[in-house]
Design an enzyme around this catalytic site. Structure first.
Site, mmCIF file in Angstrom:
data_model
loop_
_atom_site.group_PDB
_atom_site.id
_atom_site.type_symbol
_atom_site.label_atom_id
_atom_site.label_comp_id
_atom_site.label_asym_id
_atom_site.label_seq_id
_atom_site.Cartn_x
_atom_site.Cartn_y
_atom_site.Cartn_z
ATOM 1 C CE LYS A 124 -4.436 0.811 0.068
ATOM 2 N NZ LYS A 124 -5.548 -0.085 -0.307
ATOM 3 C CG ASP A 164 -7.259 3.050 -1.179
ATOM 4 O OD1 ASP A 164 -7.557 1.856 -1.151
ATOM 5 O OD2 ASP A 164 -7.495 3.813 -0.220
ATOM 6 N N GLY A 235 -20.495 7.045 1.534
ATOM 7 C CA GLY A 235 -19.527 7.437 0.512
ATOM 8 C C GLY A 235 -20.251 7.769 -0.784
ATOM 9 C CG PHE A 236 -19.750 11.154 -2.875
ATOM 10 C CD1 PHE A 236 -19.223 11.457 -1.625
ATOM 11 C CD2 PHE A 236 -19.332 11.899 -3.969
ATOM 12 C CE1 PHE A 236 -18.287 12.488 -1.475
ATOM 13 C CE2 PHE A 236 -18.407 12.926 -3.832
ATOM 14 C CZ PHE A 236 -17.881 13.225 -2.579
ATOM 15 N N GLY A 237 -17.888 7.944 -3.819
ATOM 16 C CA GLY A 237 -16.782 7.853 -4.779
ATOM 17 C C GLY A 237 -16.919 6.655 -5.696
ATOM 18 C CG ASN A 238 -14.182 4.028 -8.776
ATOM 19 O OD1 ASN A 238 -14.837 4.165 -9.798
ATOM 20 N ND2 ASN A 238 -13.384 3.012 -8.562
ATOM 21 C CB VAL A 239 -15.637 1.968 -3.622
ATOM 22 C CG1 VAL A 239 -16.246 0.850 -2.824
ATOM 23 C CG2 VAL A 239 -14.175 1.681 -3.946
ATOM 24 C CB ALA A 240 -20.139 4.792 -3.072
ATOM 25 C CD1 TRP A 241 -21.274 5.581 -10.450
ATOM 26 C CD2 TRP A 241 -19.448 4.321 -10.846
ATOM 27 N NE1 TRP A 241 -21.231 5.307 -11.798
ATOM 28 C CE2 TRP A 241 -20.126 4.538 -12.067
ATOM 29 C CE3 TRP A 241 -18.280 3.568 -10.855
ATOM 30 C CZ2 TRP A 241 -19.666 4.016 -13.274
ATOM 31 C CZ3 TRP A 241 -17.827 3.047 -12.050
ATOM 32 C CH2 TRP A 241 -18.513 3.269 -13.237
HETATM 33 N N1 GLU Z 1 -7.182 0.033 -3.228
HETATM 34 C C1 GLU Z 1 -7.912 -1.138 -3.601
HETATM 35 C C2 GLU Z 1 -7.966 -2.087 -2.438
HETATM 36 O O1 GLU Z 1 -8.009 -1.655 -1.309
HETATM 37 C C3 GLU Z 1 -7.422 -1.741 -4.910
HETATM 38 C C4 GLU Z 1 -5.990 -2.176 -4.917
HETATM 39 C C5 GLU Z 1 -5.487 -2.663 -6.289
HETATM 40 O O2 GLU Z 1 -6.271 -2.761 -7.217
HETATM 41 O O3 GLU Z 1 -4.288 -2.947 -6.346
HETATM 42 O O4 GLU Z 1 -8.018 -3.275 -2.571
#
Ligand code: GLU
Length: 444
Positions: A124, A164, A235-241
Site C-alpha cells: 500500500k 484507492d 460514501g459517493f466515490g468510485n467504490v460506492a458508485w
Molecule cells: N485500493 C484497492 C484495495 O483496497 C485496490 C488495490 C489494487 O487494485 O491494487 O483493494
C-alpha cells in the site's frame, strides 16, 4: 501463540500505530486455533514475520501550486509481503494518511490478495496530500512529483500500485505517464489504467460489483436474495458508485449515499442518471454530497451518517472505522439483515462483535471488496498477454472469484450452530495460503 505478548511487543516497537494494531489484532484472534494446529508455523516464526512489512519507503514530495506557493507532503510505499506474488495494492491521497493507516492497509491487502486466488502479494502507498479543492493542474503536478520518488521502487514484476481513496483513473494516468517518461518503458506497472493504454474493462466498477456479488452469495446462503432489499451506502466515490450500479441492476434499492458533510436520503432509490451524477460529484473535487439533495429535491441530513436509516443491507463504502458500536446497535435495532464492508476495515471491533454476537450477516472488507484488486490482477494478466478481454469475460471471471471467496469463508468460518463467521473464514483461508508459502520458501 500468545496474542497478548505479541500485541505488547508490537505496541512497544511501533508506538501510536492504532489502526495497524487493530488490523493485526483482528487477524491474530481469528487464526489462533488454526495456528496452534500447525507446529511448523510456530517453528518458522510465521506470526512474528507476517506482522512486519518487508520494507517501508518514506519520501518527501515538494510541489508548486497554481499561485507559485511551494508545499511539502509526505509520500510512502509499504511493501508488506510478496510470498505469493509481486507486491500489489493501491495508493491513497488523503490528509488523514499516516504510516499507521498505510501499514494497516498493507497488512489487510496481503490477506485480501491471497483470497482472490491470484498470485499477488500485499502493498500500500500514498500521501497526506489533500486533493479537495485542488485544480486539475495541481493534481497533475503533485502526481508527477510523487512519481519522481516512487518510480525507483516499483515494476511490473516487483510492485504494481493502483488507486484507492483520492486516486482514480485521472491520477493513475498522471503517475503512469511520469513513470513511462522516467523508465523509458510502457509496461503495465499500474492497474486501474484507462482503457486506451492497457486498462481493463470493468475495473472501475469492479470493487462495487464484486461486493454486491458477494452479498448476493451471503443472502443466497440463508435462503433469500437481494431483490427488493433496501440498501444504505456510505460514501459517493468510485467504490460506492459501482456498488450502487450493481445493487440497482440486481433489483435492490439504494436509499442513501453520504459524504463528509452528511448523507442524502433518496427513498425513490439512487438509480438511472442519479448514479451518473455521483461521478460528477466526485470529479468536482469538492468532497460533498449536498448538491445531490439540492438537484433531486430529496432530504439532506447534515453531519450525520446513514446508519440511522432502517435498511436490510448496510454497505460502508467510505473509509476505515466509519461504522462504530453505536451505529451497529442502531442498525440492529432497525432489523438489519446484512452488513458488508466495502471500505477497508469499515467497522470498529465493537461493531463487528455486536453483529457476530447477534448472528447478523457480517462480511469483512478483505473478502467483500476483494473484487477490485482481483480485477487489477486480471488487468495484469491482460497486460502480460498484450491483449484485452471483453467486459463479459472480465465480469464472468470477477463473479467466479467472488463466489470462490465466499466458498472459502464458508469452509473456514462455519460455526457449529450453522452461523457463518465470515471474518474468521476470510482470515483463516488467507492466512493459511500466505503462511504455507512462507514456510515453503524458508527464512527470507
Ligand atoms: N485500493 C484497492 C484495495 O483496497 C485496490 C488495490 C489494487 O487494485 O491494487 O483493494
Amino acid at each position: 501463540m500468545n496474542i497478548k505478548n505479541l500485541m505488547s511487543m508490537l505496541e512497544a516497537r511501533h508506538p501510536g500505530e492504532h489502526e495497524y494494531f487493530q488490523a493485526v489484532g483482528e487477524v491474530l484472534i481469528s487464526i489462533e486455533d488454526v495456528y496452534n494446529e500447525h507446529p511448523e508455523f510456530e517453528k518458522a516464526q510465521i506470526i512474528e514475520r507476517i506482522v512486519e512489512p518487508d520494507r517501508i519507503y518514506t519520501f518527501k514530495v515538494p510541489w508548486v501550486d497554481d499561485n507559485g506557493q511551494i508545499h511539502v507532503n509526505l509520500g510512502y510505499r509499504i511493501q508488506f509481503n510478496n510470498a505469493i506474488g509481486p507486491y500489489k495494492g493501491g495508493i491513497r491521497f488523503s490528509p488523514h494518511v499516516t504510516l499507521s493507516t498505510l501499514k494497516f492497509l498493507g497488512f489487510e491487502q496481503t490477506f485480501k490478495n491471497a483470497l482472490t486466488t491470484l498470485p499477488m502479494g500485499g502493498a500500500k502507498g500514498g500521501s497526506d496530500f489533500d486533493p479537495t479543492g485542488k485544480s486539475p493542474n495541481e493534481i497533475m503536478r503533485f502526481c508527477q512529483a510523487f512519481m519522481l520518488e516512487l518510480w525507483r521502487f516499483i515494476g511490473p514484476e516487483i510492485d504494481i500500485p493502483a488507486g484507492d481513496i483520492g486516486v482514480g483513473a485521472r491520477e493513475i494516468g498522471y503517475m503512469y505517464g511520469m513513470n513511462r517518461k522516467l523508465t523509458h518503458e510502457n509496461t503495465g506497472v499500474f492497474t486501474g489504467k484507462s482503457i486506451e493504454y492497457g486498462g481493463s474493462l470493468i475495473r472501475p466498477e469492479a470493487t462495487g460489483y464484486g461486493a454486491f456479488y458477494f452479498i448476493s452469495q451471503m443472502l443466497k446462503n440463508i435462503g433469500t436474495d437481494v431483490k427488493g432489499k433496501t440498501v444504505a451506502v456510505s460514501g459517493f466515490g468510485n467504490v460506492a458508485w459501482g456498488a450502487v450500479l450493481k445493487a440497482t441492476e440486481m433489483g435492490a434499492k439504494v436509499i442513501t449515499i453520504s459524504g463528509p458533510d452528511g448523507y442524502v436520503l433518496d427513498r425513490d432509490g439512487v438509480s438511472g442518471e442519479k448514479i451518473d451524477y455521483m461521478l460528477e460529484l466526485r470529479a468536482s473535487n469538492n468532497n460533498v454530497v449536498k448538491p445531490y439533495a439540492e438537484k433531486y429535491g430529496v432530504p439532506f441530513i447534515a453531519g450525520k451518517k446513514p446508519w440511522e436509516v432502517k435498511v436490510d443491507i448496510a454497505m460502508p463504502c467510505a473509509t476505515q472505522n466509519e461504522l462504530n458500536g453505536d451505529d451497529a446497535q442502531q442498525l440492529k435495532d432497525n432489523g438489519v439483515l446484512c452488513v458488508a464492508e466495502v471500505s477497508n476495515m469499515g467497522c470498529t471491533p465493537e461493531a463487528i462483535d455486536l453483529f457476530i454476537d447477534n448472528k447478523i450477516l457480517y462480511g469483512p472488507g478483505k473478502a467483500v471488496n476483494a473484487g477490485g484488486v482481483a480485477t487489477s490482477g486480471l488487468e495484469m494478466t491482460q497486460n502480460a498477454m498484450h491483449l484485452n478481454w471483453s467486459a463479459e469475460e472480465v465480469d464472468t471471471k470477477l463473479k467466479q472469484i467472488m463466489v470462490n471467496i465466499h466458498e472459502q469463508c464458508v469452509k473456514y468460518g462455519t460455526r457449529e450452530d450453522g452461523y457463518i463467521n465470515y471474518m474468521k473464514g476470510a482470515n483463516v483461508a488467507s492466512f493459511l495460503k500466505v503462511a504455507k508459502a512462507m514456510v515453503a520458501q524458508g527464512v527470507v
